[in-house]
Design an enzyme around this catalytic site. Structure first.
Site, PDB file in Angstrom:
ATOM      1  N   ASP A  55      37.743  48.673  14.089  1.00 29.50           N
ATOM      2  CA  ASP A  55      38.294  47.491  14.769  1.00 29.50           C
ATOM      3  C   ASP A  55      37.155  46.766  15.476  1.00 29.50           C
ATOM      4  OD1 ASP A  55      41.502  46.852  15.601  1.00 29.50           O
ATOM      5  OD2 ASP A  55      39.973  45.814  16.789  1.00 29.50           O
ATOM      6  N   TYR A  71      48.680  30.722   9.885  1.00 27.25           N
ATOM      7  CA  TYR A  71      48.806  32.168   9.643  1.00 27.25           C
ATOM      8  C   TYR A  71      49.437  32.482   8.278  1.00 27.25           C
ATOM      9  CZ  TYR A  71      50.590  36.938  10.529  1.00 27.25           C
ATOM     10  OH  TYR A  71      50.910  38.268  10.454  1.00 27.25           O
TER      11      TYR A  71
HETATM   12  P1  NAD Z   1      47.359  43.810  16.088  1.00 30.86           P
HETATM   13  O1  NAD Z   1      46.869  42.497  16.599  1.00 30.86           O
HETATM   14  O2  NAD Z   1      47.880  44.790  17.071  1.00 30.86           O
HETATM   15  O3  NAD Z   1      46.228  44.523  15.218  1.00 30.86           O
HETATM   16  C1  NAD Z   1      45.270  43.823  14.462  1.00 30.86           C
HETATM   17  C2  NAD Z   1      43.913  44.385  14.802  1.00 30.86           C
HETATM   18  O4  NAD Z   1      42.925  43.740  13.988  1.00 30.86           O
HETATM   19  C3  NAD Z   1      43.525  44.136  16.258  1.00 30.86           C
HETATM   20  O5  NAD Z   1      43.274  45.346  16.932  1.00 30.86           O
HETATM   21  C4  NAD Z   1      42.267  43.288  16.143  1.00 30.86           C
HETATM   22  O6  NAD Z   1      41.299  43.571  17.145  1.00 30.86           O
HETATM   23  C5  NAD Z   1      41.760  43.667  14.760  1.00 30.86           C
HETATM   24  N1  NAD Z   1      40.838  42.658  14.260  1.00 30.86           N
HETATM   25  C6  NAD Z   1      40.980  41.318  14.301  1.00 30.86           C
HETATM   26  N2  NAD Z   1      39.890  40.718  13.809  1.00 30.86           N
HETATM   27  C7  NAD Z   1      39.060  41.722  13.425  1.00 30.86           C
HETATM   28  C8  NAD Z   1      37.752  41.727  12.861  1.00 30.86           C
HETATM   29  N3  NAD Z   1      37.108  40.598  12.595  1.00 30.86           N
HETATM   30  N4  NAD Z   1      37.172  42.917  12.616  1.00 30.86           N
HETATM   31  C9  NAD Z   1      37.823  44.083  12.901  1.00 30.86           C
HETATM   32  N5  NAD Z   1      39.044  44.119  13.451  1.00 30.86           N
HETATM   33  C10 NAD Z   1      39.656  42.947  13.705  1.00 30.86           C
HETATM   34  O7  NAD Z   1      48.460  43.450  14.992  1.00 30.86           O
HETATM   35  P2  NAD Z   1      49.514  44.394  14.258  1.00 30.86           P
HETATM   36  O8  NAD Z   1      50.848  44.023  14.770  1.00 30.86           O
HETATM   37  O9  NAD Z   1      49.089  45.801  14.312  1.00 30.86           O
HETATM   38  O10 NAD Z   1      49.396  43.827  12.775  1.00 30.86           O
HETATM   39  C11 NAD Z   1      48.626  44.480  11.778  1.00 30.86           C
HETATM   40  C12 NAD Z   1      48.686  43.677  10.485  1.00 30.86           C
HETATM   41  O11 NAD Z   1      50.046  43.511  10.070  1.00 30.86           O
HETATM   42  C13 NAD Z   1      48.107  42.272  10.618  1.00 30.86           C
HETATM   43  O12 NAD Z   1      47.421  41.946   9.436  1.00 30.86           O
HETATM   44  C14 NAD Z   1      49.330  41.396  10.748  1.00 30.86           C
HETATM   45  O13 NAD Z   1      49.092  40.092  10.296  1.00 30.86           O
HETATM   46  C15 NAD Z   1      50.337  42.140   9.877  1.00 30.86           C
HETATM   47  N6  NAD Z   1      51.721  41.849  10.276  1.00 30.86           N
HETATM   48  C16 NAD Z   1      52.203  42.324  11.450  1.00 30.86           C
HETATM   49  C17 NAD Z   1      53.511  42.039  11.818  1.00 30.86           C
HETATM   50  C18 NAD Z   1      54.082  42.534  13.117  1.00 30.86           C
HETATM   51  O14 NAD Z   1      55.261  42.261  13.388  1.00 30.86           O
HETATM   52  N7  NAD Z   1      53.350  43.258  13.953  1.00 30.86           N
HETATM   53  C19 NAD Z   1      54.322  41.263  10.979  1.00 30.86           C
HETATM   54  C20 NAD Z   1      53.786  40.786   9.798  1.00 30.86           C
HETATM   55  C21 NAD Z   1      52.487  41.105   9.429  1.00 30.86           C
END
Ligand code: NAD
Length: 335
Positions: A37, A152
């Site tokens: 991360d 997004y």
């Molecule tokens: P989150 O924001 O908690 O986790 C995403 C992580 O990615 C974060 O910790 C962030 O620091 C890390 N990150 C961002 N840019 C980065 C980079 N350049 N290098 C390394 N790490 C990086 O989000 P989440 O809820 O755990 O979602 C995870 C995935 O699931 C995402 O791709 C999101 O789009 C997708 N998603 C989530 C949901 C939801 O309801 N939570 C719904 C649809 C899709």
């Protein structure tokens, strides 16, 4: 391929779903789990000591190659994202996740990764099919003709197609799940990126504690959604990864509620009744969205089924604990 015995990489492991997934993959018998991360370790929601945890910016090509070295399977969850309040106001930032997805796919291919899992989103679906609160659940084919969530959703749809073409042109095994609203403990609950279930839990707890028994709801409260508890999400990711499903597939609950009903559940758990005000100018997203689970039932014989009320109880208990630790609710005993 199987997770058991494989060397796996979780991108976005300091985040909500990535953090839980690291634990699940270790339980599934992965030979090693590399957890990556961009955030400093003290901001990770969880950091499993059995994983090889690293801080890398995966928008950078070199970092992706470092992360992918010696890896059999990639779980790509890293993204700049949040709830509606965040994605409606940070479209460029959300689209820049395309760098992470592009570089990670290139690095995976050139490093001999055998399978690549990509976390897409229900935000890829055509907005015209989500205008009515009495929504018809979204089938996978409803992503086209394309009219996804601006910013997004466009990036997610583009990256889905990139996975598809890496498979078609280079033979790389890709698997794509379209997550529908995931919630649960050890995720974002404050700060502006939180989603509706966590935000509502926090607001209800704040109101109960302050004695000011009011709550502001974004939109008119009639908009409909489904919410998937994190344990269903991680199970679905593992099952989809192991499957032969080449097309993007829904991974979401089909228990549809209005936002008002979500607030009812949170109030009931907290044992309060609040006066509701509706902020019609706040970001609220589409009017209605639900997951059609025909395909996942057909291919996996299973669908997410943890009841919203049960998941919300666990989520609220965890958020209450966080608020107590951060002295936002000093002196409030656990219910
Ligand atoms: P989150 O924001 O908690 O986790 C995403 C992580 O990615 C974060 O910790 C962030 O620091 C890390 N990150 C961002 N840019 C980065 C980079 N350049 N290098 C390394 N790490 C990086 O989000 P989440 O809820 O755990 O979602 C995870 C995935 O699931 C995402 O791709 C999101 O789009 C997708 N998603 C989530 C949901 C939801 O309801 N939570 C719904 C649809 C899709």
């Amino acid at each position: 391929m199987q997770i058991r015995g494989a060397h796996v990489l979780v991108c976005g492991a300091g985040g909500f779903i990535g953090g839980h997934l690291v634990n699940t993959l270790l339980e599934q018998g992965a030979a090693s789990v590399r957890a990556v991360d961009i955030k400093p370790f003290d901001e990770w929601y969880q950091c499993n000591p059995a994983a090889d945890s690293r801080i890398l910016d995966l928008q950078l090509r070199d970092s992706c190659f470092q992360a992918a070295k010696g890896i059999d399977a990639v779980f790509q969850l890293a993204a700049d994202m949040g709830g509606m309040g965040f994605i409606e106001n940070n479209k460029a930032l959300c689209m820049l996740s395309v760098l992470t997805n592009t570089h990670m796919l290139i690095a995976a291919r050139e490093s001999g990764v055998k399978r690549f899992f990509y976390s897409s989103s229900a935000c890829v679906y055509n907005g015209d099919k989500q205008k009515d609160e009495n929504v018809i659940p979204l089938k996978e084919e409803d992503a086209y003709p394309a009219l996804p969530e601006d910013g997004y959703g466009w990036e997610k749809l583009f990256s889905e197609r990139m996975c598809r073409h890496f498979h078609e042109d280079y033979g790389m095994e890709t698997r794509i799940a379209r997550f529908h609203n995931v919630y649960g403990p050890l995720g974002t609950w404050t700060g502006g990126r939180e989603k509706a279930p966590a935000a509502i839990c926090r607001k209800v707890l704040e109101a109960r504690h302050s004695g000011n028994h009011e709550i502001e709801i974004w939109g008119d409260g009639h908009q409909t959604r489904s919410f998937m508890y994190i344990d269903d999400c991680t199970k679905g990711v593992v099952d989809i990864f192991h499957s032969d499903i080449l097309e993007p597939i829904n991974l979401g609950s089909s228990e549809l509620v209005t936002i008002n009903q979500l607030v009812d559940i949170a109030e009931d758990i907290a044992g309060v009744k609040l006066l509701r005000t509706y902020n019609l100018k706040a970001p609220k997203g589409v009017n209605g969205r639900n997951s059609d689970n025909t395909l996942i039932r057909k291919y996996l014989g299973w669908e997410p089924s943890i009841r919203l009320r049960d998941g919300m109880e666990k989520t609220m208990a965890w958020i209450q604990q966080q608020m107590i630790e951060q002295q936002m609710l000093a002196g409030v005993a656990s219910k």
